[in-house]
Enzyme design. Structure first.
Site, PDB file in Angstrom:
ATOM      1  N   ARG A   1     178.070 -15.038  28.177  1.00  0.00           N
ATOM      2  CA  ARG A   1     179.112 -14.104  28.936  1.00  0.00           C
ATOM      3  C   ARG A   1     180.583 -14.715  29.085  1.00  0.00           C
ATOM      4  O   ARG A   1     180.665 -15.621  29.405  1.00  0.00           O
ATOM      5  CB  ARG A   1     178.591 -13.452  30.203  1.00  0.00           C
ATOM      6  CG  ARG A   1     176.970 -12.691  29.802  1.00  0.00           C
ATOM      7  CD  ARG A   1     176.739 -12.044  31.336  1.00  0.00           C
ATOM      8  NE  ARG A   1     175.592 -11.483  30.988  1.00  0.00           N
ATOM      9  CZ  ARG A   1     174.631 -10.851  32.158  1.00  0.00           C
ATOM     10  NH1 ARG A   1     175.182 -10.957  33.368  1.00  0.00           N
ATOM     11  NH2 ARG A   1     173.602 -10.311  31.778  1.00  0.00           N
TER      12      ARG A   1
ATOM     13  N   ARG B   1     177.974 -18.453  37.985  1.00  0.00           N
ATOM     14  CA  ARG B   1     178.485 -17.511  37.181  1.00  0.00           C
ATOM     15  C   ARG B   1     178.991 -18.435  35.944  1.00  0.00           C
ATOM     16  O   ARG B   1     180.200 -18.841  35.728  1.00  0.00           O
ATOM     17  CB  ARG B   1     179.811 -16.619  37.838  1.00  0.00           C
ATOM     18  CG  ARG B   1     180.276 -15.483  36.879  1.00  0.00           C
ATOM     19  CD  ARG B   1     181.407 -14.972  37.544  1.00  0.00           C
ATOM     20  NE  ARG B   1     181.205 -14.150  38.865  1.00  0.00           N
ATOM     21  CZ  ARG B   1     180.449 -13.030  38.920  1.00  0.00           C
ATOM     22  NH1 ARG B   1     180.248 -12.427  37.948  1.00  0.00           N
ATOM     23  NH2 ARG B   1     180.474 -12.663  40.353  1.00  0.00           N
TER      24      ARG B   1
ATOM     25  N   GLU C   1     173.016 -11.722  44.038  1.00  0.00           N
ATOM     26  CA  GLU C   1     172.174 -11.164  43.291  1.00  0.00           C
ATOM     27  C   GLU C   1     171.441 -11.966  42.599  1.00  0.00           C
ATOM     28  O   GLU C   1     171.969 -13.215  41.858  1.00  0.00           O
ATOM     29  CB  GLU C   1     173.071 -10.026  42.443  1.00  0.00           C
ATOM     30  CG  GLU C   1     172.143  -9.381  41.094  1.00  0.00           C
ATOM     31  CD  GLU C   1     172.984  -9.073  39.900  1.00  0.00           C
ATOM     32  OE1 GLU C   1     172.550  -8.942  39.056  1.00  0.00           O
ATOM     33  OE2 GLU C   1     174.453  -8.786  40.327  1.00  0.00           O
TER      34      GLU C   1
ATOM     35  N   SER D   1     168.783  -7.556  38.509  1.00  0.00           N
ATOM     36  CA  SER D   1     168.812  -5.909  38.515  1.00  0.00           C
ATOM     37  C   SER D   1     167.897  -5.306  37.677  1.00  0.00           C
ATOM     38  O   SER D   1     167.744  -5.650  36.621  1.00  0.00           O
ATOM     39  CB  SER D   1     170.358  -5.599  37.943  1.00  0.00           C
ATOM     40  OG  SER D   1     171.617  -5.980  38.877  1.00  0.00           O
TER      41      SER D   1
ATOM     42  N   ARG E   1     170.004 -18.953  38.592  1.00  0.00           N
ATOM     43  CA  ARG E   1     170.283 -18.600  39.970  1.00  0.00           C
ATOM     44  C   ARG E   1     168.953 -18.829  41.023  1.00  0.00           C
ATOM     45  O   ARG E   1     168.782 -19.038  42.093  1.00  0.00           O
ATOM     46  CB  ARG E   1     170.680 -16.884  40.027  1.00  0.00           C
ATOM     47  CG  ARG E   1     172.142 -17.168  39.450  1.00  0.00           C
ATOM     48  CD  ARG E   1     172.493 -15.596  39.739  1.00  0.00           C
ATOM     49  NE  ARG E   1     174.055 -15.296  39.067  1.00  0.00           N
ATOM     50  CZ  ARG E   1     174.867 -14.292  39.458  1.00  0.00           C
ATOM     51  NH1 ARG E   1     174.348 -13.440  40.322  1.00  0.00           N
ATOM     52  NH2 ARG E   1     176.010 -14.305  38.990  1.00  0.00           N
TER      53      ARG E   1
END
Length: 427
Positions: free
Chosen positions: A262, A277, A349, A352, A391
């Site tokens: 990403r 990130r 987070e 999701s 994560r």
């Protein structure tokens, strides 16, 4: 993609959905204007085609009667030329309508809470005991660097910011976590493991909703139609693009371990420290294809599968329901799992879990044939992280840290690390 007939017949519902999402209605209004123009031209075009048919019959009658049909043929030619021009204009308007429709977000499910931003996301539940440390917690960056497992300086020299090199125990634990997750989902949760390409074409990205809206978030290759995947959701969902599945084959459930890429556009200055990130990271993605009437029951099941990883690792976390102002472009309803990070004194987070209903299936043309019916209909697609591996590594490091700088290895991971129980500082 929204149902064309829904947008045409009930634009007020779409307006209300956009308002709930805090999204502008400009594109919806443009769609309605284009669609009105298209329908007006279509009506005129149909009238001209009827007129052409009548003129063709007159030409035939004149020829059979031995009469001069020159004037009638000229008139027929003019009508045909006008029809051709209208056909081309209709094609252009249809393409414009579809392009606009592809840019409209999904309609939130009625159970999605209304809110303006992430500040309005309600907490659904907490699980596990929050670790109470009797020493000052370190974040994973400092822990990892001190223990020789994380190296951001060398990664920056090789590739730049937002990359990491993992050494020794950290690399091994990352691999252990990935294998543990895949084994859990395939042996207990009923998923089929699949390894797709990590390079996809633009059609696949349009199918799941990343294009055209989120082009800036993607890494595009020199070959203009190829991209690195931002998530395995893209290739795995598109495994059945253009297919008609049998009802007996549903639900279909896939667990996919991949590297993801990403660009993190728009996140400048956010989470630049550590692994939170990154431009490149590993993840186990869960994707489900289900019957429409089962999809919200299936969403709860999917969420439970993602939670099972955290529970097996005994990591404290909470579940939040995303509100209408924070929900993703393609989703109708989303749960976020947020794991506790003592070093940051915050929940972050880690997964999701979303129900897209038929939004992606319309874009990718994924259908199934209900038993006893002649016509096929769209499936509902769901996906969730099960989990983001980097994560999860962060959460293990921070929740299992000890006062001397060591890190305990969760019991569930120890078989994947040859029985290792503690990552200890070097002398």
């Amino acid at each position: 993609m929204l149902d064309l007939k829904l947008v045409q017949k009930d634009p007020d519902r779409v307006r209300a959905a956009l308002a709930a999402r805090q999204a502008p209605t400009k594109e919806l209004e443009r769609f309605l204007a284009v669609d009105e123009e298209r329908r007006a031209i279509q009506q005129k075009n149909d009238e001209l085609k009827s007129e052409r048919n009548a003129s063709s019959q007159k030409v035939a009658q004149a020829k059979r009667a031995g009469e001069d049909a020159g004037e009638l043929i000229a008139e027929l030619s003019q009508i045909s030329t006008r029809i051709k021009g209208m056909d081309e204009e209709l094609k252009r308007l249809e393409e414009e309508s579809r392009e606009i429709l592809m840019g409209l977000p999904n309609i939130p499910h009625e159970s999605t809470p209304v809110g303006a931003s992430e500040e309005d996301n309600p907490v659904l539940e907490y699980w596990g005991e929050k670790p109470e440390l009797d020493f000052e917690a370190k974040d994973h960056h400092d822990l990892g660097v001190a223990l020789g497992g994380l190296d951001f300086e060398r990664a920056a020299r090789i590739a730049g910011a937002r990359f990491a090199v993992t050494w020794g125990w950290a690399s091994r634990m990352e691999r252990a976590l990935l294998n543990f997750m895949v084994d859990l989902h395939t042996s207990r949760n009923g998923y089929t493991e699949v390894t797709p390409p990590v390079i996809v074409n633009a059609t696949a990205l349009r199918g799941t909703g990343q294009l055209p809206k989120f082009a800036d978030d993607l890494f595009q290759l020199n070959h203009k139609d190829y991209y690195l995947i931002p998530t395995a959701e893209v290739p795995v969902t598109n495994l059945h693009a253009g297919e008609v599945l049998e009802e007996a084959d549903l639900p279909r459930a896939y667990a996919s371990p991949t590297q993801c890429f990403r660009s993190e556009a728009g996140s400048y200055g956010k989470d630049t420290r550590g692994l939170i990130r990154q431009h490149q990271f590993s993840k186990v993605e869960l994707v489900r294809f289900v019957k429409p009437e089962d999809s919200y029951e299936e969403l709860e099941k999917l969420r439970g599968h993602a939670e099972s990883v955290l529970r097996e690792l005994n990591l404290h976390y909470r579940v939040i329901t995303l509100c209408t102002g924070d929900i993703g472009f393609s989703a109708a309803k989303t749960y976020d799992l947020e794991v506790w990070l003592p070093g940051q004194n915050a929940y972050r987070e880690i997964s999701s879990c979303s129900n897209f209903e038929d939004f992606q299936a319309r874009r990718a043309d994924i259908r199934y044939k209900p038993a006893g019916q002649k016509k096929s209909t769209y499936v509902h697609t769901l996906n969730g992280s099960g989990l983001a591996v980097g994560r999860t590594l962060v959460a293990v490091m921070e929740q299992y840290q000890q006062a001397d700088g060591s890190i305990r290895v969760p019991e569930a991971l120890q078989p994947y690390m040859d029985g290792l129980t503690v990552i200890e500082p070097k002398d």
